[in-house]
Design a protein around this motif. Structure first.
Motif, PDB file in Angstrom:
ATOM      1  N   GLY A 138       0.838  -1.196   0.000  1.00  0.00           N
ATOM      2  CA  GLY A 138       0.000   0.000   0.000  1.00  0.00           C
ATOM      3  C   GLY A 138       0.868   1.239   0.000  1.00  0.00           C
ATOM      4  O   GLY A 138       1.903   1.270   0.665  1.00  0.00           O
ATOM      5  N   ILE A 190      -9.914   7.430  -2.413  1.00  0.00           N
ATOM      6  CA  ILE A 190      -9.076   6.518  -1.622  1.00  0.00           C
ATOM      7  C   ILE A 190      -8.001   7.303  -0.885  1.00  0.00           C
ATOM      8  O   ILE A 190      -7.744   7.076   0.306  1.00  0.00           O
ATOM      9  CB  ILE A 190      -8.446   5.440  -2.523  1.00  0.00           C
ATOM     10  CG1 ILE A 190      -9.521   4.513  -3.078  1.00  0.00           C
ATOM     11  CG2 ILE A 190      -7.402   4.638  -1.756  1.00  0.00           C
ATOM     12  CD1 ILE A 190      -9.003   3.518  -4.099  1.00  0.00           C
ATOM     13  N   LYS A 265      -5.311  -1.427   4.402  1.00  0.00           N
ATOM     14  CA  LYS A 265      -6.266  -2.014   3.465  1.00  0.00           C
ATOM     15  C   LYS A 265      -6.782  -0.980   2.475  1.00  0.00           C
ATOM     16  O   LYS A 265      -6.907  -1.234   1.271  1.00  0.00           O
ATOM     17  CB  LYS A 265      -7.435  -2.627   4.230  1.00  0.00           C
ATOM     18  CG  LYS A 265      -7.057  -3.851   5.073  1.00  0.00           C
ATOM     19  CD  LYS A 265      -8.258  -4.350   5.869  1.00  0.00           C
ATOM     20  CE  LYS A 265      -7.884  -5.543   6.745  1.00  0.00           C
ATOM     21  NZ  LYS A 265      -9.026  -6.028   7.550  1.00  0.00           N
ATOM     22  N   ILE A 266      -7.068   0.219   2.986  1.00  0.00           N
ATOM     23  CA  ILE A 266      -7.563   1.285   2.103  1.00  0.00           C
ATOM     24  C   ILE A 266      -6.464   1.730   1.143  1.00  0.00           C
ATOM     25  O   ILE A 266      -6.696   1.889  -0.062  1.00  0.00           O
ATOM     26  CB  ILE A 266      -8.076   2.465   2.938  1.00  0.00           C
ATOM     27  CG1 ILE A 266      -9.286   2.041   3.763  1.00  0.00           C
ATOM     28  CG2 ILE A 266      -8.439   3.643   2.036  1.00  0.00           C
ATOM     29  CD1 ILE A 266      -9.752   3.079   4.772  1.00  0.00           C
ATOM     30  N   LEU A 269      -5.801  -0.614  -1.768  1.00  0.00           N
ATOM     31  CA  LEU A 269      -6.821  -0.584  -2.814  1.00  0.00           C
ATOM     32  C   LEU A 269      -6.434   0.386  -3.928  1.00  0.00           C
ATOM     33  O   LEU A 269      -6.798   0.185  -5.092  1.00  0.00           O
ATOM     34  CB  LEU A 269      -8.173  -0.194  -2.206  1.00  0.00           C
ATOM     35  CG  LEU A 269      -9.395  -0.255  -3.121  1.00  0.00           C
ATOM     36  CD1 LEU A 269      -9.582  -1.653  -3.699  1.00  0.00           C
ATOM     37  CD2 LEU A 269     -10.640   0.181  -2.350  1.00  0.00           C
ATOM     38  N   SER A 270      -5.665   1.409  -3.583  1.00  0.00           N
ATOM     39  CA  SER A 270      -5.220   2.377  -4.582  1.00  0.00           C
ATOM     40  C   SER A 270      -4.346   1.713  -5.641  1.00  0.00           C
ATOM     41  O   SER A 270      -4.478   1.984  -6.838  1.00  0.00           O
ATOM     42  CB  SER A 270      -4.449   3.516  -3.907  1.00  0.00           C
ATOM     43  OG  SER A 270      -3.969   4.439  -4.850  1.00  0.00           O
ATOM     44  N   VAL A 272      -4.398  -1.358  -6.612  1.00  0.00           N
ATOM     45  CA  VAL A 272      -5.231  -2.211  -7.465  1.00  0.00           C
ATOM     46  C   VAL A 272      -5.958  -1.369  -8.503  1.00  0.00           C
ATOM     47  O   VAL A 272      -5.964  -1.675  -9.703  1.00  0.00           O
ATOM     48  CB  VAL A 272      -6.238  -3.007  -6.610  1.00  0.00           C
ATOM     49  CG1 VAL A 272      -7.181  -3.801  -7.498  1.00  0.00           C
ATOM     50  CG2 VAL A 272      -5.503  -3.932  -5.647  1.00  0.00           C
ATOM     51  N   ALA A 273      -6.574  -0.277  -8.046  1.00  0.00           N
ATOM     52  CA  ALA A 273      -7.369   0.561  -8.948  1.00  0.00           C
ATOM     53  C   ALA A 273      -6.505   1.309  -9.965  1.00  0.00           C
ATOM     54  O   ALA A 273      -6.974   1.627 -11.062  1.00  0.00           O
ATOM     55  CB  ALA A 273      -8.188   1.553  -8.138  1.00  0.00           C
ATOM     56  N   ALA A 284     -14.102  -3.294  -6.738  1.00  0.00           N
ATOM     57  CA  ALA A 284     -13.242  -2.327  -6.054  1.00  0.00           C
ATOM     58  C   ALA A 284     -14.087  -1.288  -5.318  1.00  0.00           C
ATOM     59  O   ALA A 284     -13.775  -0.894  -4.181  1.00  0.00           O
ATOM     60  CB  ALA A 284     -12.316  -1.647  -7.061  1.00  0.00           C
ATOM     61  N   VAL A 287     -15.502  -2.911  -2.125  1.00  0.00           N
ATOM     62  CA  VAL A 287     -14.494  -3.030  -1.072  1.00  0.00           C
ATOM     63  C   VAL A 287     -14.247  -1.673  -0.424  1.00  0.00           C
ATOM     64  O   VAL A 287     -14.153  -1.558   0.814  1.00  0.00           O
ATOM     65  CB  VAL A 287     -13.182  -3.604  -1.651  1.00  0.00           C
ATOM     66  CG1 VAL A 287     -12.053  -3.495  -0.628  1.00  0.00           C
ATOM     67  CG2 VAL A 287     -13.363  -5.061  -2.056  1.00  0.00           C
ATOM     68  N   PHE A 288     -14.171  -0.637  -1.238  1.00  0.00           N
ATOM     69  CA  PHE A 288     -13.953   0.705  -0.703  1.00  0.00           C
ATOM     70  C   PHE A 288     -15.114   1.124   0.194  1.00  0.00           C
ATOM     71  O   PHE A 288     -14.918   1.729   1.249  1.00  0.00           O
ATOM     72  CB  PHE A 288     -13.781   1.696  -1.854  1.00  0.00           C
ATOM     73  CG  PHE A 288     -13.559   3.116  -1.411  1.00  0.00           C
ATOM     74  CD1 PHE A 288     -12.414   3.471  -0.723  1.00  0.00           C
ATOM     75  CD2 PHE A 288     -14.508   4.103  -1.680  1.00  0.00           C
ATOM     76  CE1 PHE A 288     -12.204   4.784  -0.305  1.00  0.00           C
ATOM     77  CE2 PHE A 288     -14.310   5.407  -1.278  1.00  0.00           C
ATOM     78  CZ  PHE A 288     -13.150   5.756  -0.585  1.00  0.00           C
TER      79      PHE A 288
END
Length: 338
Positions: A138, A190, A265-266, A269-270, A272-273, A284, A287-288
Motif C-alpha cells: 500500500g 481513496i 487495506k484502504i 486498494l489504490s 489495485v485501482a 473495487a 471493497v472501498f
C-alpha cells in the motif's frame, strides 16, 4: 537508460518523466516557487526553492551525531584517519536508521543562474502519513492528473509568470476520457480516506503524548483523579489506534507476521485501482464502501472519546494549573519548538 559512464556502449540520458518546466534566471539563489493549476485555476501542488524545514532539522541532527561519534572515537584513542573511515562506513550502512522513517520530502525547485529545469510528476498531493508508518502493498502517492489543460505559475522574488500546457492521453491506451476521470475520482477518494485514517492515528498519538507529559507534572494530591480520567481516555484511543494501524509493525517485514489494519487495506486498494487505465470495477467500489464504513466507526469512536473523556481530563489539569490537552494532527517531532 544510462550514460555509459560505467563502461559499455554510451547511451543518451532519458528525459525526466512528467511535465518538464524550463526557466532562466539572471542571478542565483533567488526565492523561486512553482504552482501547478488545473483548467479552472485551482491549485494542485506548489514547490519551492526553500529547503524543507524537516529536512533542515534532520541535517543539523545528522551533523551533531557525526560530531558526537567522532569525539567519542577520539576520546577512546582512535586516530583521526580511522575516525574518518569509521564515520564513512557508518554513513554508508546507516540507511537512515538514525532517524524516524518518513515520507520523502517534496523536490526543491532549482534556482541557479542560467537555465533551470523542474519536472512535475503529474501527481496530486499525497495522502497524509506519520513517522515510522509501515504499510504492506500500500502506498500514499496521490493520483496522476487526467489528460487536459493545465498551467504552471512561476514566481521569482514574488513576481508571477504563468504558462499553460496540455497533458495528452497515452496513444496506446484504449481508455476513454470518462474512464480516466472515473479512475481519478476513485483514487482521489481513496487518498482522502487514507489521509483520514492516518490523521486519526496522529491525533491519537498527539493526545497520548500530551497525557504522558502531564502525568509527569500533575501534583501528588491530584494524581489519582487524573490517572483515572487519563487511563479511560488513553485506553479507548489506543483501542481505536490498533484498529486503524498495525501498531506492532517495527520493520518492513512485520506485516508478514501481523495482520494489516484499516489504513493499510484502504491504501492497498489504490494500487489495485491504478494498475491500469480503466474505470474502477464494481468489486473495487464495494471493497472501498465496506472499508470506509469500518473507518467511519473508528473515527466516531475517536470523536466520542475526545468529546466525553477528554473534558474530564482537562478539568483535572485546569485544577492543577497545567496546560490542557489539545488534540492535533501535528506530530511532536515535526512541531515548531516552543
Amino acid at each position: 537508460g544510462g550514460t555509459g559512464a560505467a563502461g559499455g556502449h554510451p547511451t543518451g540520458q532519458n528525459p525526466p518523466s512528467g511535465a518538464a518546466i524550463y526557466y532562466w534566471l539572471k542571478s542565483p539563489n533567488q526565492t523561486v516557487s512553482l504552482d501547478f493549476l488545473d483548467a479552472k485555476g485551482a491549485l494542485i501542488r506548489s514547490f519551492t526553492s526553500a529547503q524543507d524545514p524537516i529536512v533542515a532539522r534532520d541535517s543539523v541532527r545528522a551533523d551533531s551525531l557525526r560530531t558526537a561519534r567522532a569525539d567519542s572515537l577520539r576520546r577512546a584513542g582512535v586516530r583521526a584517519d580511522s575516525t574518518v573511515r569509521s564515520e564513512t562506513r557508518s554513513e554508508e550502512g546507516a540507511g537512515g536508521g538514525d532517524g524516524p522513517r518518513r515520507a520523502p520530502p517534496p523536490p526543491r525547485v532549482p534556482n541557479k543562474a542560467g537555465l533551470n529545469t523542474f519536472a512535475w510528476n503529474l501527481r496530486y498531493p499525497d495522502a497524509s502519513t506519520f513517522e515510522n508508518m509501515i504499510l504492506w502493498a500500500g502506498g500514499t502517492q496521490g493520483p496522476v492528473a487526467v489528460p487536459g489543460t493545465y498551467s504552471v505559475r512561476l514566481r521569482v522574488a514574488g513576481t508571477p509568470h504563468t504558462q499553460t500546457f496540455r497533458l495528452l492521453k497515452d496513444p496506446r491506451s484504449k481508455a476513454t476520457q470518462f474512464d480516466i476521470q472515473e479512475q481519478f475520482s476513485f483514487l482521489l477518494a481513496i487518498r482522502n480516506r487514507t489521509s483520514q485514517a492516518n490523521d486519526a492515528v496522529k491525533l491519537i498519538r498527539s493526545v497520548k503524548s500530551q497525557l504522558a507529559d502531564r502525568r509527569k507534572k500533575i501534583p501528588a494530591a491530584q494524581q489519582a483523579a487524573f490517572a483515572t480520567a487519563a487511563t479511560r481516555l488513553e485506553t479507548e484511543l489506543s483501542n481505536v489506534e490498533q484498529q486503524i494501524y498495525q501498531v506492532r509493525n517495527q520493520s518492513g517485514q512485520d506485516p508478514l507476521n501481523y495482520p494489516i489494519r484499516l489504513n493499510n487495506k484502504i491504501a492497498a486498494l489504490s494500487g489495485v485501482a491504478a494498475s491500469t487505465e480503466a474505470r474502477p470495477t464494481n468489486q473495487a467500489r464495494e471493497v472501498f464502501r465496506l472499508l470506509s464504513a469500518e473507518l467511519d466507526k473508528e473515527l466516531a469512536r475517536v470523536s466520542a472519546a475526545t468529546r466525553t473523556a477528554l473534558p474530564e481530563v482537562n478539568r483535572e489539569l485546569r485544577a492543577a494549573g497545567l496546560m490542557e490537552i489539545v488534540p492535533a494532527t501535528t506530530e511532536a517531532s515535526a512541531a515548531t519548538p516552543r
